[in-house]
Write a protein that holds these residues in place. Structure first.
Motif, short mmCIF file in Angstrom:
data_model
loop_
_atom_site.label_atom_id
_atom_site.label_comp_id
_atom_site.label_asym_id
_atom_site.label_seq_id
_atom_site.Cartn_x
_atom_site.Cartn_y
_atom_site.Cartn_z
N ALA A 79 -60.19 4.90 60.20
CA ALA A 79 -61.91 5.60 59.29
C ALA A 79 -63.26 5.62 60.14
O ALA A 79 -63.61 5.86 59.45
CB ALA A 79 -62.16 4.95 57.81
N ASP A 83 -65.19 8.76 60.15
CA ASP A 83 -66.57 9.08 60.66
C ASP A 83 -67.58 9.04 61.19
O ASP A 83 -68.56 9.54 61.66
CB ASP A 83 -67.06 7.54 59.55
CG ASP A 83 -66.53 6.65 58.17
OD1 ASP A 83 -66.64 8.46 57.58
OD2 ASP A 83 -66.76 5.87 58.39
N PRO A 100 -67.02 12.81 55.61
CA PRO A 100 -65.73 11.52 54.99
C PRO A 100 -65.80 11.78 53.14
O PRO A 100 -67.04 10.87 53.09
CB PRO A 100 -65.80 10.60 55.87
CG PRO A 100 -67.21 11.73 56.76
CD PRO A 100 -67.32 12.60 56.39
N ASP A 101 -64.57 11.44 53.18
CA ASP A 101 -64.28 10.54 51.54
C ASP A 101 -62.73 10.37 51.96
O ASP A 101 -61.71 11.03 52.22
CB ASP A 101 -64.60 11.75 50.42
CG ASP A 101 -64.97 11.44 48.84
OD1 ASP A 101 -64.61 9.94 49.05
OD2 ASP A 101 -65.58 11.32 48.40
N LYS A 102 -62.25 10.00 50.47
CA LYS A 102 -60.93 10.01 49.97
C LYS A 102 -59.86 11.20 50.03
O LYS A 102 -60.79 12.42 48.71
CB LYS A 102 -60.98 9.00 49.22
CG LYS A 102 -61.09 7.50 48.95
CD LYS A 102 -61.12 6.46 47.70
CE LYS A 102 -60.96 5.53 47.90
NZ LYS A 102 -60.89 4.73 46.62
N LEU A 103 -59.04 11.51 50.57
CA LEU A 103 -58.81 12.55 50.40
C LEU A 103 -57.42 12.84 49.02
O LEU A 103 -57.07 11.75 48.75
CB LEU A 103 -57.47 13.31 51.75
CG LEU A 103 -58.30 13.48 52.87
CD1 LEU A 103 -57.40 13.20 53.74
CD2 LEU A 103 -59.19 14.42 52.55
N GLY A 109 -55.94 9.58 51.89
CA GLY A 109 -55.60 8.63 52.99
C GLY A 109 -57.16 9.23 53.14
O GLY A 109 -58.29 9.82 52.27
N TYR A 110 -57.75 9.32 54.33
CA TYR A 110 -59.93 9.36 53.84
C TYR A 110 -59.74 10.45 55.57
O TYR A 110 -59.47 10.52 56.21
CB TYR A 110 -60.50 8.23 54.17
CG TYR A 110 -61.82 7.72 54.59
CD1 TYR A 110 -62.53 7.93 53.78
CD2 TYR A 110 -62.19 8.05 56.22
CE1 TYR A 110 -64.21 7.82 54.08
CE2 TYR A 110 -63.90 7.88 56.38
CZ TYR A 110 -64.67 7.92 54.72
OH TYR A 110 -66.27 7.87 55.47
N SER A 125 -58.24 14.15 59.72
CA SER A 125 -58.00 11.93 58.14
C SER A 125 -57.02 11.12 58.32
O SER A 125 -56.96 11.22 59.88
CB SER A 125 -57.17 13.46 57.29
OG SER A 125 -55.77 13.61 57.30
N ASP A 127 -55.09 7.35 57.85
CA ASP A 127 -55.06 6.52 56.46
C ASP A 127 -54.03 6.85 55.93
O ASP A 127 -54.27 6.24 54.53
CB ASP A 127 -56.14 5.69 56.23
CG ASP A 127 -56.64 4.73 56.96
OD1 ASP A 127 -56.11 3.56 57.48
OD2 ASP A 127 -58.35 4.98 57.26
#
Length: 316
Positions: A79, A83, A100-103, A109-110, A125, A127
């Motif tokens: 992550a 970023d 950037p955010d949770k997918l 993932g992020y 992306s 994670d």
């Protein structure tokens, strides 16, 4: 060119996402004929996995009134790198589609999305949960993973510069000829010869998406299976010089070129120097001499239709 390794925050290619009007025909083709597995399907959207790949999916299909390339997705290590890349791109004036955010896609993932210089949507992306995959068996003529994606650009030199400057892709080789100049640039983001290639074309579009097979035998079995099924072959079977990989190009039901390949070259990035290959030499395009000649037919099919998704982010 940038330092090909130390500035690099992108690790690998994840998936390619396509939108098509005839969703049902496309889904049948990619699962029953091409050999991907429908991991997750919903109303008008499907996530298709390659059996040998830890990626949640290698192709996403989405029903839409217009045929378009929705996005190309790449991976990052964590992550923090996501970023850092988003901040770098924003500072450098690249237009972000999302922060950037949770997918919300399979595996979570992020990540974030942005437009490249041609207006394609690119996702990066980290994670994402590892998919339970398996070893593709001897004789199985199904894709192991998504190998690489090739994109068309009317301003390819600028697109090459974009991926070099902003994303630290490194140039592996270039195809050129005395008559038309440079036409294709092979770019890598890890030790494999190319994860992305950029081709000269009158318009922005998808040139082709390529899928790695287990080996030569499985690659030939897959090629033959598609020929027997009546799928239109564009070019192949043969072996390129740049990348030293095998190739068999076919058309999916919507006219996108897709490839079976194997044995894509792995490089020593510390010692590699890019070649300038003259593609008017038949051995450059096909070392074996088994493929149909590179022709206007092959080139025109690879131009594809102009992309309807330029600078328009996909709805999902």
């Amino acid at each position: 060119m940038n330092d090909p390794v130390n500035d690099r925050l992108i690790t690998h290619l994840r998936h390619v996402d396509l939108a098509v009007p005839d969703y049902d025909a496309q889904l049948r083709f990619y699962t029953e004929t091409w050999g991907l597995s429908a991991e997750t399907t919903d109303d008008g959207i499907a996530f298709l996995a390659a059996e040998g790949s830890p990626e949640q999916y290698s192709v996403r299909l989405r029903k839409d009134d217009a045929k378009r390339l929705d996005l190309i997705s790449f991976g990052a290590a964590d992550a923090a790198d996501v970023d850092a890349l988003a901040q770098r791109l924003g500072t450098e004036g690249v237009q972000l589609v999302s922060e950037p955010d949770k997918l919300q896609t399979p595996g979570g993932g992020y990540g974030f999305r942005f437009f490249d210089n041609d207006g394609r949507t690119i996702e990066v992306s980290s994670d994402v949960a590892v998919r339970q995959h398996r070893k593709v068996e001897e004789g199985e003529s199904i894709p192991v993973k998504l190998s690489h994606v090739v994109i068309n650009s009317p301003h390819p030199e600028a697109t090459v510069a974009f991926y070099d400057r902003h994303l630290s892709f490194a140039l592996s080789d270039t195809l050129t000829s005395p008559h038309v100049g440079d036409v294709m640039w092979f770019m890598r983001t890890n030790r494999y010869h190319h994860s992305l290639a950029i081709a000269r074309c009158p318009h922005v579009s998808l040139h082709h998406a390529s899928f790695e097979m287990r080996g030569i035998d499985e690659y030939m079995r897959g090629t033959g299976r598609l020929l027997r099924a009546g799928v239109e072959k564009v070019w192949g079977p043969g072996r390129h010089m740049a990348g030293n990989n095998t190739f068999s190009y076919f058309l999916d039901p919507h006219g996108n070129t897709i490839e079976y390949t194997t044995e894509l070259e792995e490089l020593d990035e510390d010692t590699w120097h890019p070649h300038l290959y003259d593609f008017s030499d038949p051995e450059v395009t096909d070392q074996w001499g088994t493929a149909n000649p590179m022709s206007e037919f092959v080139a025109k099919k690879s131009f594809n239709d102009p992309d309807r998704g330029v600078f328009v982010a996909p709805p999902v």
